[in-house]
Design a protein around this motif. Structure first.
Motif, mmCIF file in Angstrom:
data_model
loop_
_atom_site.group_PDB
_atom_site.id
_atom_site.type_symbol
_atom_site.label_atom_id
_atom_site.label_comp_id
_atom_site.label_asym_id
_atom_site.label_seq_id
_atom_site.Cartn_x
_atom_site.Cartn_y
_atom_site.Cartn_z
ATOM 1 N N ASN A 107 -3.476 28.408 16.301
ATOM 2 C CA ASN A 107 -3.148 27.868 17.620
ATOM 3 C C ASN A 107 -1.791 27.169 17.638
ATOM 4 O OD1 ASN A 107 -3.697 25.548 16.208
ATOM 5 N ND2 ASN A 107 -5.327 24.814 17.559
ATOM 6 N N GLY A 108 -1.064 27.240 16.518
ATOM 7 C CA GLY A 108 0.281 26.669 16.451
ATOM 8 C C GLY A 108 0.347 25.228 16.004
ATOM 9 N N VAL A 109 -0.796 24.614 15.734
ATOM 10 C CA VAL A 109 -0.811 23.228 15.262
ATOM 11 C C VAL A 109 -0.405 23.185 13.785
ATOM 12 C CG1 VAL A 109 -2.276 21.239 14.752
ATOM 13 C CG2 VAL A 109 -2.518 22.443 16.927
ATOM 14 N N THR A 110 0.556 22.332 13.478
ATOM 15 C CA THR A 110 0.981 22.118 12.102
ATOM 16 C C THR A 110 0.337 20.846 11.575
ATOM 17 O OG1 THR A 110 3.103 23.221 12.466
ATOM 18 C CG2 THR A 110 2.953 21.750 10.572
ATOM 19 N N ILE A 111 -0.233 20.935 10.371
ATOM 20 C CA ILE A 111 -0.888 19.794 9.741
ATOM 21 C C ILE A 111 -0.097 19.404 8.504
ATOM 22 C CG2 ILE A 111 -3.004 18.944 8.648
ATOM 23 C CD1 ILE A 111 -4.488 21.163 10.290
ATOM 24 N N HIS A 112 0.452 18.187 8.534
ATOM 25 C CA HIS A 112 1.185 17.647 7.387
ATOM 26 C C HIS A 112 0.247 16.767 6.583
ATOM 27 C CE1 HIS A 112 5.337 18.763 8.558
ATOM 28 N NE2 HIS A 112 4.889 18.620 9.793
ATOM 29 N N ASN A 113 0.183 17.007 5.283
ATOM 30 C CA ASN A 113 -0.661 16.242 4.382
ATOM 31 C C ASN A 113 0.240 15.515 3.376
ATOM 32 O OD1 ASN A 113 -2.744 15.256 2.783
ATOM 33 N ND2 ASN A 113 -3.286 17.228 1.911
ATOM 34 N N PHE A 114 0.199 14.171 3.397
ATOM 35 C CA PHE A 114 1.088 13.356 2.569
ATOM 36 C C PHE A 114 0.310 12.489 1.587
ATOM 37 C CE2 PHE A 114 4.131 14.081 6.027
ATOM 38 C CZ PHE A 114 5.343 14.157 5.350
ATOM 39 N N TYR A 115 0.907 12.316 0.418
ATOM 40 C CA TYR A 115 0.454 11.316 -0.533
ATOM 41 C C TYR A 115 1.674 10.466 -0.884
ATOM 42 C CZ TYR A 115 -1.403 9.239 -4.845
ATOM 43 O OH TYR A 115 -1.801 8.359 -5.836
ATOM 44 N N VAL A 116 1.826 9.354 -0.177
ATOM 45 C CA VAL A 116 2.975 8.471 -0.375
ATOM 46 C C VAL A 116 2.792 7.699 -1.679
ATOM 47 C CG1 VAL A 116 4.162 6.438 0.550
ATOM 48 C CG2 VAL A 116 3.440 8.273 2.099
ATOM 49 N N PRO A 117 3.860 7.517 -2.465
ATOM 50 C CA PRO A 117 3.726 6.763 -3.717
ATOM 51 C C PRO A 117 3.099 5.393 -3.501
ATOM 52 C CG PRO A 117 5.884 7.807 -3.601
ATOM 53 C CD PRO A 117 5.234 8.020 -2.262
ATOM 54 N N ALA A 118 2.282 4.971 -4.455
ATOM 55 C CA ALA A 118 1.612 3.670 -4.339
ATOM 56 C C ALA A 118 2.609 2.518 -4.436
ATOM 57 C CB ALA A 118 0.544 3.534 -5.412
ATOM 58 N N GLY A 119 3.599 2.660 -5.310
ATOM 59 C CA GLY A 119 4.660 1.662 -5.361
ATOM 60 C C GLY A 119 4.548 0.611 -6.441
ATOM 61 N N GLY A 120 3.593 0.779 -7.367
ATOM 62 C CA GLY A 120 3.488 -0.189 -8.454
ATOM 63 C C GLY A 120 2.973 -1.541 -7.986
ATOM 64 N N ASP A 121 3.190 -2.569 -8.815
ATOM 65 C CA ASP A 121 2.597 -3.877 -8.544
ATOM 66 C C ASP A 121 3.579 -4.919 -8.026
ATOM 67 O OD1 ASP A 121 0.064 -3.030 -9.387
ATOM 68 O OD2 ASP A 121 0.551 -3.445 -11.489
ATOM 69 N N VAL A 122 4.877 -4.728 -8.275
ATOM 70 C CA VAL A 122 5.866 -5.744 -7.889
ATOM 71 C C VAL A 122 6.659 -5.244 -6.678
ATOM 72 C CG1 VAL A 122 7.852 -7.098 -8.655
ATOM 73 C CG2 VAL A 122 6.044 -6.493 -10.282
ATOM 74 N N PRO A 123 6.599 -5.953 -5.543
ATOM 75 C CA PRO A 123 7.272 -5.480 -4.325
ATOM 76 C C PRO A 123 8.764 -5.799 -4.302
ATOM 77 C CG PRO A 123 6.079 -7.497 -3.849
ATOM 78 C CD PRO A 123 5.796 -7.162 -5.289
ATOM 79 N N ASP A 124 9.467 -5.283 -5.296
ATOM 80 C CA ASP A 124 10.903 -5.525 -5.420
ATOM 81 C C ASP A 124 11.522 -4.304 -6.096
ATOM 82 O OD1 ASP A 124 13.486 -6.221 -6.352
ATOM 83 O OD2 ASP A 124 12.937 -8.340 -6.434
ATOM 84 N N ARG A 125 12.388 -3.602 -5.374
ATOM 85 C CA ARG A 125 12.928 -2.360 -5.917
ATOM 86 C C ARG A 125 13.865 -2.605 -7.104
ATOM 87 N NH1 ARG A 125 15.030 1.196 -1.716
ATOM 88 N NH2 ARG A 125 15.550 2.461 -3.524
ATOM 89 N N GLU A 126 14.415 -3.808 -7.220
ATOM 90 C CA GLU A 126 15.292 -4.108 -8.348
ATOM 91 C C GLU A 126 14.483 -4.296 -9.629
ATOM 92 O OE1 GLU A 126 18.509 -3.829 -8.020
ATOM 93 O OE2 GLU A 126 18.204 -3.431 -5.880
ATOM 94 N N GLN A 127 13.286 -4.838 -9.494
ATOM 95 C CA GLN A 127 12.435 -5.083 -10.657
ATOM 96 C C GLN A 127 11.454 -3.945 -10.927
ATOM 97 O OE1 GLN A 127 10.601 -9.045 -10.757
ATOM 98 N NE2 GLN A 127 11.963 -9.676 -9.089
#
Length: 262
Positions: free
Chosen positions: A99-119
């Motif tokens: 029917n033309g419907v597109t289904i996107h399935n994502f698994y976004v990275p969890a991101g580890g434990d420390v919310p700081d991209r420098e660390q």
């Protein structure tokens, strides 16, 4: 055409093949999107699913890590598979129905434990992944599309058990929520689950670390089901099957459902 769609982080499709078959038998969604399959595509137990009526599959896999698959009773063809943030991870697959419907399935990275991209390199990868998603949707405004998956972010205050306690915990930090908000805005995506269930605490994930996960109920809504505005109004009957989290040897996620009349 009416179809029901479910999304579920299965945490190893081979280890939990029996649980997938149980969900297919008891709930019988027309389309089932799985994340964290942890399997090469050729080793996904497709024959067992095919025997239950799921004759179509599009998937991207890796050995023991990541992996996304869409299993469908309805005819479906692969539409896209992007390597977001150029990580070399199997975290996206898209299929298109007749029917033309597109289904996107994502698994976004969890991101580890420390919310700081420098660390924490993993946190930076998560933000980069979301930025890439945003830019893609901004460049090519999706239409007649559904986006599902483990997005690894609980955006609203009532998507977590304790907003203040989790503000510095990865999955609910302001910077993650802002990135996810930008992804949603870029595609004009409608959060179907919250369209149908606008108020109240709502969770799809409970940690393995809590033996009394049900009683303690320290959950987060990490799994999402969105639709573009042109079809969002056709969605209804959203639900999260909390009971599935209590099955034997379960995933730490529960499946999220919605039905579309298109």
């Amino acid at each position: 055409m009416t179809f029901t769609l479910a999304t579920w982080n299965i945490n190893s499709v081979r280890l939990r093949e029996a649980l997938v078959c149980r969900l297919m038998t008891e709930e019988a969604p027309d389309v089932l999107c799985l994340q964290e399959c942890k399997s090469p595509v050729e080793k996904i137990p497709f024959a067992a699913f095919e025997a239950l009526g799921y004759r179509y599959m599009v998937a991207r896999g890796q050995k023991g890590y990541n992996g996304v698959a869409i299993l469908s009773k309805l005819p479906m063809e692969e539409a896209a598979a992007e390597d977001y943030a150029n990580l070399g991870h199997a975290r996206h697959i898209a299929g298109q129905l007749e029917n033309g419907v597109t289904i996107h399935n994502f698994y976004v990275p969890a991101g580890g434990d420390v919310p700081d991209r420098e660390q924490n390199v993993k946190f930076g990868q998560k933000l980069d992944f979301l930025t890439h998603m945003r830019d893609d949707f901004m460049a090519a405004k999706p239409q007649k599309s559904i986006l599902v998956g483990d997005l690894n972010i609980a955006p609203r205050e009532d998507d977590v058990w304790n907003h203040k306690a989790l503000l510095k915990i990865v999955s609910h930090t302001p910077i993650e929520v802002e990135h996810l908000t930008q992804v949603q805005a870029a595609g004009d995506w409608v959060d179907v689950t919250r369209k149908d269930i606008p108020e109240g605490r709502l969770y799809s994930w409970w940690s393995y670390r809590s033996p009394d996960w049900d009683g303690a109920d320290k959950g987060r809504r990490l799994d999402h089901l969105w639709a573009t505005p042109d079809i969002a109004s056709a969605a209804h009957s959203s639900r999260i099957l909390r009971a599935v989290r209590g099955w034997e040897q379960p995933s730490d996620h529960a499946p999220v459902f919605a039905t579309f009349d298109l």
